[in-house]
Design a protein around this motif. Sequence first.
Motif, PDB file in Angstrom:
ATOM      1  N   ARG A   1      24.998  47.556  49.715  1.00  0.00           N
ATOM      2  CA  ARG A   1      26.081  46.832  49.965  1.00  0.00           C
ATOM      3  C   ARG A   1      27.772  47.141  50.231  1.00  0.00           C
ATOM      4  NH1 ARG A   1      25.113  40.863  48.496  1.00  0.00           N
ATOM      5  NH2 ARG A   1      22.486  41.340  48.662  1.00  0.00           N
TER       6      ARG A   1
ATOM      7  N   GLU B   1      31.394  43.434  50.744  1.00  0.00           N
ATOM      8  CA  GLU B   1      30.495  42.589  50.701  1.00  0.00           C
ATOM      9  C   GLU B   1      31.062  42.845  49.076  1.00  0.00           C
ATOM     10  OE1 GLU B   1      26.624  40.611  51.366  1.00  0.00           O
ATOM     11  OE2 GLU B   1      27.029  42.677  52.157  1.00  0.00           O
TER      12      GLU B   1
ATOM     13  N   ARG C   1      33.775  40.754  47.884  1.00  0.00           N
ATOM     14  CA  ARG C   1      33.241  39.698  47.664  1.00  0.00           C
ATOM     15  C   ARG C   1      32.415  38.908  46.535  1.00  0.00           C
ATOM     16  NH1 ARG C   1      33.108  40.638  53.079  1.00  0.00           N
ATOM     17  NH2 ARG C   1      31.879  41.048  53.098  1.00  0.00           N
TER      18      ARG C   1
END
Length: 90
Positions: A14, A18, A21
């Motif tokens: 990823r 991301e 998050r």
Amino acid sequence: MEEPWLAGVSAAERPAEERERIAARLRVGSGSGHLLLRTCHRVEAYGFGEPPREVGDLPLRRGEGAVLHLLRVAAGPGVTVVEGRCPVRR
């Protein structure tokens, strides 16, 4: 004894935004008894029993697989080491 688990992703899986998050989401659930490991290269949560709902759709390892991964991370093979400002794979 409750079974250990690991949920997490690395930079290979990823992008950085991301992972940030995901780390924020896992921090919110940190009162559920899991440990959050966050580096510039990976975000992982470790715990025992049932993973919290904040784990969501992250890849999940249980039992021996989770323990072996943690030992590999702690021992250093394949871990990104930061020298100055540039990450270096070793």
